[in-house]
Design a protein around this motif. Structure first.
Motif, PDB file in Angstrom:
ATOM      1  N   LYS A 174      72.369  12.993  14.362  1.00  0.00           N
ATOM      2  CA  LYS A 174      72.949  14.322  14.218  1.00  0.00           C
ATOM      3  C   LYS A 174      71.858  15.310  13.843  1.00  0.00           C
ATOM      4  O   LYS A 174      70.963  14.993  13.051  1.00  0.00           O
ATOM      5  N   PRO A 175      71.924  16.516  14.410  1.00  0.00           N
ATOM      6  CA  PRO A 175      70.933  17.534  14.027  1.00  0.00           C
ATOM      7  C   PRO A 175      71.217  18.035  12.627  1.00  0.00           C
ATOM      8  O   PRO A 175      72.320  17.876  12.091  1.00  0.00           O
ATOM      9  N   ASP A 176      70.215  18.643  12.031  1.00  0.00           N
ATOM     10  CA  ASP A 176      70.411  19.258  10.720  1.00  0.00           C
ATOM     11  C   ASP A 176      71.242  20.534  10.849  1.00  0.00           C
ATOM     12  O   ASP A 176      72.046  20.852   9.960  1.00  0.00           O
ATOM     13  N   ASN A 177      71.018  21.245  11.941  1.00  0.00           N
ATOM     14  CA  ASN A 177      71.737  22.492  12.194  1.00  0.00           C
ATOM     15  C   ASN A 177      71.941  22.649  13.694  1.00  0.00           C
ATOM     16  O   ASN A 177      71.286  21.986  14.504  1.00  0.00           O
ATOM     17  N   GLY A 178      72.848  23.550  14.068  1.00  0.00           N
ATOM     18  CA  GLY A 178      73.032  23.887  15.473  1.00  0.00           C
ATOM     19  C   GLY A 178      74.360  23.433  16.033  1.00  0.00           C
ATOM     20  O   GLY A 178      75.217  22.895  15.322  1.00  0.00           O
ATOM     21  N   THR A 222      82.965  18.812  25.170  1.00  0.00           N
ATOM     22  CA  THR A 222      83.337  18.183  23.898  1.00  0.00           C
ATOM     23  C   THR A 222      82.295  18.508  22.840  1.00  0.00           C
ATOM     24  O   THR A 222      81.093  18.322  23.053  1.00  0.00           O
ATOM     25  N   ASN A 223      82.751  18.999  21.703  1.00  0.00           N
ATOM     26  CA  ASN A 223      81.865  19.297  20.584  1.00  0.00           C
ATOM     27  C   ASN A 223      81.518  17.974  19.894  1.00  0.00           C
ATOM     28  O   ASN A 223      82.310  17.442  19.111  1.00  0.00           O
ATOM     29  N   LEU A 224      80.331  17.453  20.165  1.00  0.00           N
ATOM     30  CA  LEU A 224      79.956  16.154  19.616  1.00  0.00           C
ATOM     31  C   LEU A 224      79.881  16.167  18.097  1.00  0.00           C
ATOM     32  O   LEU A 224      80.173  15.156  17.449  1.00  0.00           O
ATOM     33  N   LEU A 225      79.496  17.291  17.530  1.00  0.00           N
ATOM     34  CA  LEU A 225      79.286  17.351  16.089  1.00  0.00           C
ATOM     35  C   LEU A 225      80.598  17.373  15.312  1.00  0.00           C
ATOM     36  O   LEU A 225      80.603  17.197  14.093  1.00  0.00           O
ATOM     37  N   ALA A 226      81.719  17.535  16.038  1.00  0.00           N
ATOM     38  CA  ALA A 226      83.021  17.550  15.378  1.00  0.00           C
ATOM     39  C   ALA A 226      83.715  16.185  15.426  1.00  0.00           C
ATOM     40  O   ALA A 226      84.774  16.017  14.821  1.00  0.00           O
ATOM     41  N   ASN A 260      84.381  12.172  14.711  1.00  0.00           N
ATOM     42  CA  ASN A 260      84.056  11.138  13.731  1.00  0.00           C
ATOM     43  C   ASN A 260      83.354   9.982  14.443  1.00  0.00           C
ATOM     44  O   ASN A 260      83.248   9.963  15.672  1.00  0.00           O
ATOM     45  N   ASP A 261      82.869   9.018  13.690  1.00  0.00           N
ATOM     46  CA  ASP A 261      82.052   7.951  14.269  1.00  0.00           C
ATOM     47  C   ASP A 261      82.808   7.168  15.337  1.00  0.00           C
ATOM     48  O   ASP A 261      82.241   6.819  16.383  1.00  0.00           O
ATOM     49  N   LYS A 262      84.079   6.861  15.090  1.00  0.00           N
ATOM     50  CA  LYS A 262      84.866   6.084  16.045  1.00  0.00           C
ATOM     51  C   LYS A 262      85.041   6.836  17.363  1.00  0.00           C
ATOM     52  O   LYS A 262      84.824   6.279  18.443  1.00  0.00           O
ATOM     53  N   ASN A 263      85.431   8.095  17.268  1.00  0.00           N
ATOM     54  CA  ASN A 263      85.641   8.887  18.484  1.00  0.00           C
ATOM     55  C   ASN A 263      84.327   9.174  19.196  1.00  0.00           C
ATOM     56  O   ASN A 263      84.279   9.243  20.424  1.00  0.00           O
TER      57      ASN A 263
END
Length: 218
Positions: free
Chosen positions: A56-60, A67-71, A73-76
């Motif tokens: 995961k990036p620190d920011n951005g 699909t918003n990858l940063l939103a 959870n680990d399973k999804n």
């Protein structure tokens, strides 16, 4: 297909903080064949790993296939990656108790522990076809530890393609293969991009980059 805005990633070492990526933004449409270039340590592998959802990036912000990858959870995130992203790393990671064919088939069975006989046959035929594309079908029943570095690298590429992903990420995909195999691998990537796949390769290989649509230089 891929949209990044202000991606930043830092690592901390005994010598202090290292900013590997800093406010990186880009958009990549469907069916693009993109080369990621830059000197060693510029962040090529880190960027691919972030797009694959392995870091995961620190920011951005990062969107892949809408699909918003940063939103997630680990399973999804794992489920999304298995279905949508084929990742070819520099590390030759195999299950050594499985044959080459079974290693290639494995991602297609994740999330489906009881596939039908027809589905198993379909997966097997697809895996063999991929091995044929890379001229290693005759090694299907071999154990990966008996293969050369170049042969194992081609097995990794075949495995990344087994689920027919929309995005293919390759970290130095022509490392440890000869000139003819380099040309063969890049031609296959070019064909996949022409068919609508989105391909990103991190590479120093000039021959590998010639067929890319454009480059992202870090």
């Amino acid at each position: 297909m891929i949209h990044a805005a202000n991606l930043s990633k830092s690592f901390f070492t005994p010598r202090g903080r290292i900013d590997v990526l800093k406010n990186l933004s880009f958009s990549i449409p469907d069916g693009s064949f993109i080369g990621i270039t830059g000197k060693s340590g510029a962040g090529k592998s880190t960027l691919l790993s972030i797009i694959a959802g392995l870091q995961k990036p620190d920011n951005g912000e990062l969107t892949v296939n809408e699909t918003n990858l940063l939103a997630l959870n680990d399973k999804n995130l794992s489920a999304f990656r298995n279905k949508n992203i084929g990742f070819i790393s520099q590390e030759q990671s195999f299950l050594e108790n499985l044959s080459v064919l079974d290693n290639v088939r494995l991602p297609a069975f994740i999330g489906n522990s009881s596939p039908s006989e027809n589905r198993i046959q379909e997966i097997t035929e697809n895996a063999i076809s991929l091995l044929e594309d890379f001229n290693i079908a005759h090694l299907a029943q071999n154990n990966p530890v008996t293969l050369s570095g170049g042969e194992n690298h081609r097995v990794l590429i075949a495995r990344a393609l087994i689920n027919n992903p929309s995005v293919i990420l390759a970290d130095e995909p022509t490392d440890s293969v000869d000139i003819e195999q380099t040309k063969s691998i890049i031609r296959i990537f070019r064909l996949l991009a022409d068919k609508g796949k989105t391909i990103l390769i991190a590479s120093h290989n000039g021959e590998a980059l010639k067929l890319c649509d454009r480059e992202i230089r870090l």
